[in-house]
Design an enzyme around this catalytic site. Structure first.
Site, mmCIF file in Angstrom:
data_model
loop_
_atom_site.group_PDB
_atom_site.id
_atom_site.type_symbol
_atom_site.label_atom_id
_atom_site.label_comp_id
_atom_site.label_asym_id
_atom_site.label_seq_id
_atom_site.Cartn_x
_atom_site.Cartn_y
_atom_site.Cartn_z
ATOM 1 N N GLU A 73 0.832 -1.197 0.000
ATOM 2 C CA GLU A 73 0.000 0.000 0.000
ATOM 3 C C GLU A 73 0.870 1.252 0.000
ATOM 4 O O GLU A 73 0.611 2.207 -0.757
ATOM 5 C CB GLU A 73 -0.923 0.003 1.216
ATOM 6 C CG GLU A 73 -1.850 1.214 1.261
ATOM 7 C CD GLU A 73 -2.579 1.350 2.573
ATOM 8 O OE1 GLU A 73 -3.778 1.668 2.539
ATOM 9 O OE2 GLU A 73 -1.956 1.157 3.644
ATOM 10 N N TRP A 95 -8.611 -1.798 -0.098
ATOM 11 C CA TRP A 95 -9.314 -0.632 -0.616
ATOM 12 C C TRP A 95 -10.528 -1.010 -1.479
ATOM 13 O O TRP A 95 -11.216 -0.127 -1.992
ATOM 14 C CB TRP A 95 -8.367 0.243 -1.434
ATOM 15 C CG TRP A 95 -7.525 1.154 -0.596
ATOM 16 C CD1 TRP A 95 -6.242 0.963 -0.173
ATOM 17 C CD2 TRP A 95 -7.931 2.413 -0.050
ATOM 18 N NE1 TRP A 95 -5.816 2.014 0.595
ATOM 19 C CE2 TRP A 95 -6.830 2.919 0.679
ATOM 20 C CE3 TRP A 95 -9.100 3.161 -0.109
ATOM 21 C CZ2 TRP A 95 -6.879 4.150 1.344
ATOM 22 C CZ3 TRP A 95 -9.155 4.381 0.553
ATOM 23 C CH2 TRP A 95 -8.048 4.862 1.268
ATOM 24 N N TYR A 137 -4.836 9.601 -0.898
ATOM 25 C CA TYR A 137 -3.475 9.785 -0.389
ATOM 26 C C TYR A 137 -2.402 10.056 -1.450
ATOM 27 O O TYR A 137 -1.778 11.114 -1.458
ATOM 28 C CB TYR A 137 -3.072 8.561 0.430
ATOM 29 C CG TYR A 137 -3.909 8.353 1.652
ATOM 30 C CD1 TYR A 137 -3.650 9.025 2.841
ATOM 31 C CD2 TYR A 137 -4.988 7.463 1.642
ATOM 32 C CE1 TYR A 137 -4.419 8.828 3.979
ATOM 33 C CE2 TYR A 137 -5.767 7.260 2.771
ATOM 34 C CZ TYR A 137 -5.471 7.946 3.932
ATOM 35 O OH TYR A 137 -6.238 7.750 5.048
ATOM 36 N N ARG A 219 -6.520 11.741 12.180
ATOM 37 C CA ARG A 219 -7.751 12.384 12.643
ATOM 38 C C ARG A 219 -8.784 11.363 13.103
ATOM 39 O O ARG A 219 -9.550 11.607 14.042
ATOM 40 C CB ARG A 219 -8.357 13.247 11.532
ATOM 41 C CG ARG A 219 -8.816 12.435 10.341
ATOM 42 C CD ARG A 219 -9.750 13.164 9.393
ATOM 43 N NE ARG A 219 -10.175 12.250 8.341
ATOM 44 C CZ ARG A 219 -11.267 11.505 8.394
ATOM 45 N NH1 ARG A 219 -12.069 11.567 9.432
ATOM 46 N NH2 ARG A 219 -11.579 10.678 7.400
#
Length: 317
Positions: A73, A95, A137, A219
């Site tokens: 990844e 994913w 990302y 987060r």
């Protein structure tokens, strides 16, 4: 949470801080309704620190962490690719649930995951239409949008965006005392187009005494499924950057915002908390490529890793 105790028992195993955090959330976390509808127990604000000296790597030992999946990844992120096809071709499924859910909702077809992935691999046009995750990302890490003046006060998006990772390597080499050694995936303008806004969103690095340390602010932190991968990923990118910048690895600092356990993981949490951590795995990088973008899966080796049995858990989409 330092991961060390000063009592007669000697230093605690590095994983104990993870288990202590898991127990804290299970026993005292606020029960909340979350985006997925599954429900969580949550605390706000947590920190863990792990040493990377002597090839140490903070892989969990109370259950197996499939570290090669995390490496694949990370290497995929560094290509800037946002389509699941290269991952699926390598047998990486982490994913797939998001585009699969989107396809089912759009078409009404209750296709199984294996069949969906087979179509992604076999049909490039299908993969292009249904396998892309939006500007997640990798797109932000190596191709953050730039805009150029197009005349008449207008701007157009440049063909090549800002490569945060390449600039970070150069900044560490040229100005190791900088407080701007960081990259982020939280691009407010493009959040709406992402299959999942970045959870492990901002990475910062610090050089001291010839050693590079890394910090991650996450987060949203799924402590059962996501965080074990994220801790390893932070250790991995810190080690790669250190090698590219002729530094030794120092430590990593993981910081979580909303740190949670899904309610449907309760039995799995109890099982993991019943186990005792042990062992000291090592991560070795067996080759130094020309750039941080040229690593291959076979460059990485984990030794002395003997985890307890895998604990399977459902993903909340």
């Amino acid at each position: 949470m330092s991961g060390e105790r000063n009592d007669v028992a000697g230093p605690a195993h590095y994983e104990q801080q993870y288990l202590d955090l898991m127990r804290q959330i299970r026993d005292t976390g606020d029960e909340r309704v979350d985006r997925t509808g599954v429900g969580t127990r949550s605390v706000f604000g947590a920190q863990m620190r792990f040493s990377l000296r002597d090839d140490a790597v903070p892989l969990l030992t109370t259950k197996r962490v499939y570290w090669k999946v995390a490496v694949r990844e990370m290497l995929w992120f560094l290509t800037g690719n946002t389509n699941i096809r290269p991952l699926v071709e390598q047998g990486v499924h982490i994913w797939t649930d998001w585009p699969l859910d989107k396809y089912r909702r759009a078409t009404g077809e209750e296709i199984e995951r294996d069949a969906f992935e087979a179509r992604i691999v076999a049909d490039p046009a299908f993969a292009e239409q249904w396998g892309d995750l939006g500007p997640v990302y990798g797109a932000q890490w190596v191709n953050w949008p730039r805009y150029e003046a197009a005349g008449d006060g207008l701007y157009r998006r440049a063909e090549q965006g800002h490569n945060q990772i390449a600039d970070l390597v150069e900044a560490i080499r040229a100005n190791p005392g900088s407080r701007r050694l960081l990259f982020t995936g939280w691009n407010v303008a493009e959040i709406a187009g992402m299959a999942l806004p970045p959870c492990h969103m901002t990475y910062q690095f610090h050089v001291s005494g010839g050693r590079l340390s890394g910090l991650l602010f996450q987060r949203s932190a799924d402590l059962v499924l996501g965080v074990p991968f994220n801790i390893f990923g932070l250790a991995l990118i810190t080690r790669m950057l250190a090698q590219q910048c002729d530094l030794e690895p120092g430590e990593i600092v993981w910081q979580g915002g909303d740190v949670h356990l899904y309610l449907n993981h309760a039995a799995l949490v109890d099982e993991q908390l019943s186990r005792t951590p042990g062992g000291a795995p090592k991560l070795r990088i067996n080759r130094r490529p020309d750039s941080i973008f040229d690593y291959r899966i076979e460059d990485f080796e984990v030794t002395d890793y003997a985890p307890q049995a895998h604990i399977a858990a459902p993903v909340a989409v």
